[in-house]
Design a protein around this motif. Structure first.
Motif, short mmCIF file in Angstrom:
data_model
loop_
_atom_site.label_atom_id
_atom_site.label_comp_id
_atom_site.label_asym_id
_atom_site.label_seq_id
_atom_site.Cartn_x
_atom_site.Cartn_y
_atom_site.Cartn_z
N GLN A 125 0.45 -1.48 -0.08
CA GLN A 125 -0.15 -0.09 -0.07
C GLN A 125 0.74 1.16 -0.07
O GLN A 125 0.66 2.91 -0.60
N ILE A 126 1.76 1.26 0.79
CA ILE A 126 2.98 2.28 1.00
C ILE A 126 4.39 1.86 0.29
O ILE A 126 4.63 1.43 0.42
N LYS A 127 4.47 3.44 -0.76
CA LYS A 127 6.20 3.12 -1.69
C LYS A 127 7.09 3.90 -0.90
O LYS A 127 6.77 4.40 -0.98
N VAL A 128 7.51 2.93 -0.99
CA VAL A 128 9.84 3.50 -0.22
C VAL A 128 9.87 3.78 -1.61
O VAL A 128 10.33 3.85 -2.29
N SER A 129 10.77 5.43 -1.76
CA SER A 129 11.95 5.70 -2.72
C SER A 129 12.06 6.61 -1.68
O SER A 129 12.67 6.72 -1.18
N THR A 130 13.55 7.64 -2.76
CA THR A 130 14.16 8.56 -2.22
C THR A 130 14.05 9.52 -3.26
O THR A 130 13.50 9.13 -4.62
N ALA A 131 13.49 10.72 -3.24
CA ALA A 131 13.57 11.74 -4.34
C ALA A 131 15.04 12.31 -4.98
O ALA A 131 15.58 12.80 -4.11
N THR A 132 15.15 12.00 -6.34
CA THR A 132 16.64 12.22 -7.08
C THR A 132 15.98 13.78 -6.94
O THR A 132 15.41 14.76 -7.94
#
Length: 338
Positions: free
Chosen positions: A147-154
């Motif tokens: 349900q909740i997607k993990v990422s990072t902002a580039t």
């Protein structure tokens, strides 16, 4: 039969357009004259803005969002990344900032923002991926990883050879940092977040093609083999896709986690230009089904930002990216967010 097929095609196209991704807006709080968190959430609702990005897990904002169904991208500040390389700390973070707010519609967790081996944020390079993995594992433990997607902002500063986009690559000393992140996203079917700013592309353009940056160019501006570009936003986004594909991320979707234009404080930073950019970007997002090299996808995008933030800097333009002034008045006529 042909007329029925044509009608079906028009119906499909209409459904695609009416199903356009709603535009989100970044809710920065770096000002001393901003509305209360509850007033901000009410403004989002009144203006039909269904997605929000915040940069810190601020309790008053999370409480105000409860029960609203506004989709939320919540940030882990760079300063917190090292702590989250510990799995127990990541579980605590998820418990305190996600599980404690069951009525908030969390969609993404942005683990770090614009960490760059070539900038001051280089001190955080070794912490980004372990923190992402630990947050993802903590979500998996409680059944929320789907349900909740993990990422990072580039951001585009990590790229080289971006014009034309087909030549784009991650900078040499960036690849060792970004490639494992891209592969982690690919393995777990998670998106990449990218901050895309044609304004800064315009500043760096020796030709200073303002129309190309503002979506007002008449026809093709950049030919890239069999692909043509009439606006800088698509070109910058495709540059990210191309660079990503070179390190194993061909199938990793990109969510545009920031895009905006300042209304004063620097070259090209005017109310007219900013209003034109925001209006045309929104119209572009509603009407498109992808970029020239990435067809058939919706470009989920978060406008930067909700308000002018008078404590930002050091550049003066950073104070003037708001769509609304702190008194909650819309700065630009004709903007519609859904």
């Amino acid at each position: 039969m042909a007329s029925k097929l044509l009608l079906l095609g028009l119906l499909v196209k209409l459904l695609m357009l009416t199903d356009a991704q709603p535009v989100g807006v970044c809710n920065g709080r770096n000002g001393d004259n901003l509305p209360s968190e509850q007033d901000v959430v009410t403004l989002f609702q009144n203006k039909g803005i269904s997605r929000m990005r915040i940069y810190d897990p601020l309790q008053p904002t999370l409480e105000a969002l409860g029960g609203t169904n506004i989709e939320l991208m919540i940030g882990v500040p760079n300063e917190a990344l090292q702590m989250l390389t510990n799995q127990n700390a990541a579980k605590t973070w998820v418990n305190d900032n996600i599980l404690r707010y069951p009525n908030v519609n969390f969609k993404y967790i942005a683990v770090g923002n614009e960490v760059d081996p070539n900038k001051e944020s280089s001190q955080y390079v070794n912490f980004v991926l372990p923190a992402m993995q630990n947050i993802h594992n903590a979500l998996k433990d409680v059944g929320l990883d789907g349900q909740i997607k993990v990422s990072t902002a580039t951001y585009t500063g990590l790229l080289d050879n971006t014009s034309p986009p087909s030549g784009s690559v991650f900078k040499g000393n960036v690849q060792g940092f970004i490639e494992p992140i891209v592969k982690f996203l690919a393995e777990n079917k998670l998106p990449m977040l990218a901050n895309i700013y044609p304004y800064f592309g315009y500043l760096g353009d020796p030709n200073k093609n303002l129309q190309y940056a503002l979506f007002t160019a008449q026809g093709t501006v950049v030919n890239d083999g069999s692909v043509q570009y009439s606006n800088l936003f698509d070109a910058m986004l495709d540059a990210h896709y191309v660079a990503q594909a070179r390190v194993g991320g061909e199938n990793v979707e990109i969510v545009v986690s920031e895009s905006g234009w300042p209304s004063e404080g620097g070259e090209g930073a005017t109310v007219d230009n900013a209003g034109t950019y925001y209006k045309n970007l929104i119209e572009h997002l509603k009407g498109t089904t992808g970029t020239p090299t990435k067809q058939g996808i919706r470009i989920e995008t978060y406008l930067f930002a909700m308000f002018d933030e008078n404590k930002k800097g050091p550049e003066e333009t950073e104070k003037h990216f708001g769509i609304f002034s702190p008194d909650q008045q819309l700065k630009y006529d004709g903007l519609s967010f859904n």
